[in-house]
Design a protein around this motif. Structure first.
Motif, PDB file in Angstrom:
ATOM      1  N   TYR A  10       6.239   3.762  10.029  1.00 51.08           N
ATOM      2  CA  TYR A  10       5.214   3.095  10.838  1.00 51.08           C
ATOM      3  C   TYR A  10       4.262   4.125  11.439  1.00 51.08           C
ATOM      4  N   LEU A  11       4.850   5.165  12.043  1.00 46.89           N
ATOM      5  CA  LEU A  11       4.031   6.192  12.702  1.00 46.89           C
ATOM      6  C   LEU A  11       3.255   7.045  11.709  1.00 46.89           C
ATOM      7  N   SER A  12       3.935   7.436  10.623  1.00 46.83           N
ATOM      8  CA  SER A  12       3.344   8.435   9.737  1.00 46.83           C
ATOM      9  C   SER A  12       2.251   7.855   8.853  1.00 46.83           C
ATOM     10  N   GLU A  13       2.194   6.521   8.764  1.00 45.31           N
ATOM     11  CA  GLU A  13       1.160   5.949   7.911  1.00 45.31           C
ATOM     12  C   GLU A  13      -0.143   5.677   8.657  1.00 45.31           C
ATOM     13  N   GLY A  14      -0.114   5.718   9.980  1.00 46.24           N
ATOM     14  CA  GLY A  14      -1.352   5.544  10.751  1.00 46.24           C
ATOM     15  C   GLY A  14      -2.003   6.889  11.025  1.00 46.24           C
ATOM     16  N   PRO A  15      -3.250   6.847  11.465  1.00 49.13           N
ATOM     17  CA  PRO A  15      -3.961   8.108  11.728  1.00 49.13           C
ATOM     18  C   PRO A  15      -3.550   8.795  13.027  1.00 49.13           C
ATOM     19  N   LEU A  17      -0.713   9.693  14.604  1.00 49.97           N
ATOM     20  CA  LEU A  17       0.254  10.790  14.596  1.00 49.97           C
ATOM     21  C   LEU A  17      -0.390  12.084  14.092  1.00 49.97           C
ATOM     22  N   TRP A  18      -1.151  11.982  12.997  1.00 50.25           N
ATOM     23  CA  TRP A  18      -1.687  13.198  12.364  1.00 50.25           C
ATOM     24  C   TRP A  18      -2.838  13.790  13.153  1.00 50.25           C
ATOM     25  N   LEU A  19      -3.604  12.931  13.821  1.00 49.96           N
ATOM     26  CA  LEU A  19      -4.661  13.438  14.704  1.00 49.96           C
ATOM     27  C   LEU A  19      -4.036  14.172  15.886  1.00 49.96           C
ATOM     28  N   THR A  65      -2.611  11.155   3.373  1.00 45.39           N
ATOM     29  CA  THR A  65      -2.115  10.472   4.571  1.00 45.39           C
ATOM     30  C   THR A  65      -2.462  11.284   5.813  1.00 45.39           C
ATOM     31  N   TYR A  66      -2.221  12.595   5.726  1.00 44.48           N
ATOM     32  CA  TYR A  66      -2.552  13.481   6.847  1.00 44.48           C
ATOM     33  C   TYR A  66      -4.040  13.393   7.185  1.00 44.48           C
TER      34      TYR A  66
END
Lengths: 238, 117
Positions: A10-15, A17-19, A65-66
């Motif tokens: 859930y977290l890793s597929e949204g922007p 977390l990576w931002l 994804t990142y």
């Protein structure tokens, strides 16, 4: 375990977390640079990139994804380039007085950057496409990629070489210019902007505002110079 | 905050448009920088408006190269069998270019009397 996996996906597929991780890694890189006593080889970009690459590798996250998250930071490169007008404005009188040394240093710096790179790679047996990808590597990324496409280079390879050139310039500039005994901040900044574009300019702003302003100018002028120099250099070596 | 941001984006947009229309070998943001410089020169009150945001962004210019840097790590394989030749070329040419550029600047500044303050 499946809960944790669901939570992670859930977290890793949204922007978000990576931002967040991009900003956090940058702050760690910045802190590492300061803690080291501002050693040029503890480069902020290099440390942040290493941390994030390690995280992506460890979590098996694809770059796409990142980049969903990191694109918001990446996008600011354009507005930041426009913002370089302010230090140019602040230093306009000094830039005018230094017009001749600026133009001479851009022509020499740009020619040496492209000429020595292509010359060395040709001597070491690099192929035509690699040489064409290498010739514009000191220009800022969008210009370098555009030129590489025109002269038969590979855009992805050029992008890699541009970033490697920028980080190399940012790391070696201070010790190199100290060893040469060059104390003029205008000369130090300009030469770094010409040879190592925006990453060199970011480093110049870390060290001295005058160096930053002249580095931004060097980067902008080398974008023009490289469009002429890169095809000429390539003709010499193939 | 919003006004200076709008000014930066508008200059970049103008620069991108000009780059397409004029087909010059300059990226849109660099033309946008020239537009912004013209704006600062003609409207001095723009300088106070732009300063906090412009200096804020430029103080963290390094941050903006992090995403591209991470992208490079995944593409190091594109260096292929020529990796050593290309890496040597990048490092040596960057050393030579910085040295040549800085020495040229100092020499020409001395010849033309273009000393700093």
């Amino acid at each position: 375990m499946t809960d944790l996996a669901t939570f992670w996906s859930y977290l890793s597929e949204g922007p978000l977390l990576w931002l967040t991780l991009t900003l956090a890694a940058y702050l760690v890189g910045d802190a590492a640079y300061r803690r080291s006593g501002r050693k040029p080889y503890v480069n902020t970009v290099l440390v942040a990139v290493a941390i994030l690459a390690l995280i992506l590798w460890a979590t098996g996250t694809p770059y796409g994804t990142y980049f969903e998250g990191a694109q918001f930071v990446h996008f600011l490169l354009g507005p930041a380039t426009v913002a370089l007008a302010l230090p140019l404005y602040d230093n306009l009188a000094r830039l005018r007085r230094a017009a001749l040394p600026v133009v001479a240093a851009v022509i020499v710096g740009s020619s040496v950057a492209a000429g020595s790179a292509v010359g060395i790679a040709a001597l070491m047996g690099a192929g035509d496409q690699a040489l064409a990808s290498l010739a514009p590597k000191s220009a800022t990324a969008p210009v370098a990629i555009g030129i590489a496409e025109q002269i038969g280079g590979a855009p992805t390879l050029t992008a890699v070489l541009v970033i490697l050139t920028g980080i190399t310039g940012a790391v070696i500039a201070t010790p190199l210019l100290n060893a040469l005994g060059i104390r003029d901040w205008r000369a130090r900044g300009l030469s770094v902007g010409v040879a190592a574009h925006g990453i060199g300019t970011a480093r110049a702003f870390q060290v001295n505002p005058t160096a930053g302003a002249f580095s931004g100018l060097g980067m902008a002028l080398n974008a023009v110079a490289t469009a002429f120099v890169a095809p000429l250099v390539l003709d010499l070596f193939r | 905050m919003i006004q200076p941001l709008l000014a930066l984006l508008a200059c970049q947009l103008g620069g991108e448009a000009a780059a397409r229309v004029l087909a010059v070998p300059l990226p849109g943001p660099v033309i946008g920088m020239l537009l912004m410089l013209a704006l600062l020169l003609t409207l001095p009150r723009f300088v106070t408006l732009m300063r906090p945001l412009a200096e804020g962004i430029l103080a963290h210019l390094s941050l903006l190269f992090v995403p591209a840097g991470v992208g490079v790590v995944g593409h190091v394989a594109t260096l292929g069998t020529q990796a050593v030749a290309l890496l040597v070329a990048v490092v040596v040419s960057t050393v030579l270019a910085i040295a040549a550029g800085a020495l040229t600047f100092v020499a020409v500044a001395r010849l033309t009397g273009a000393g700093d303050d």
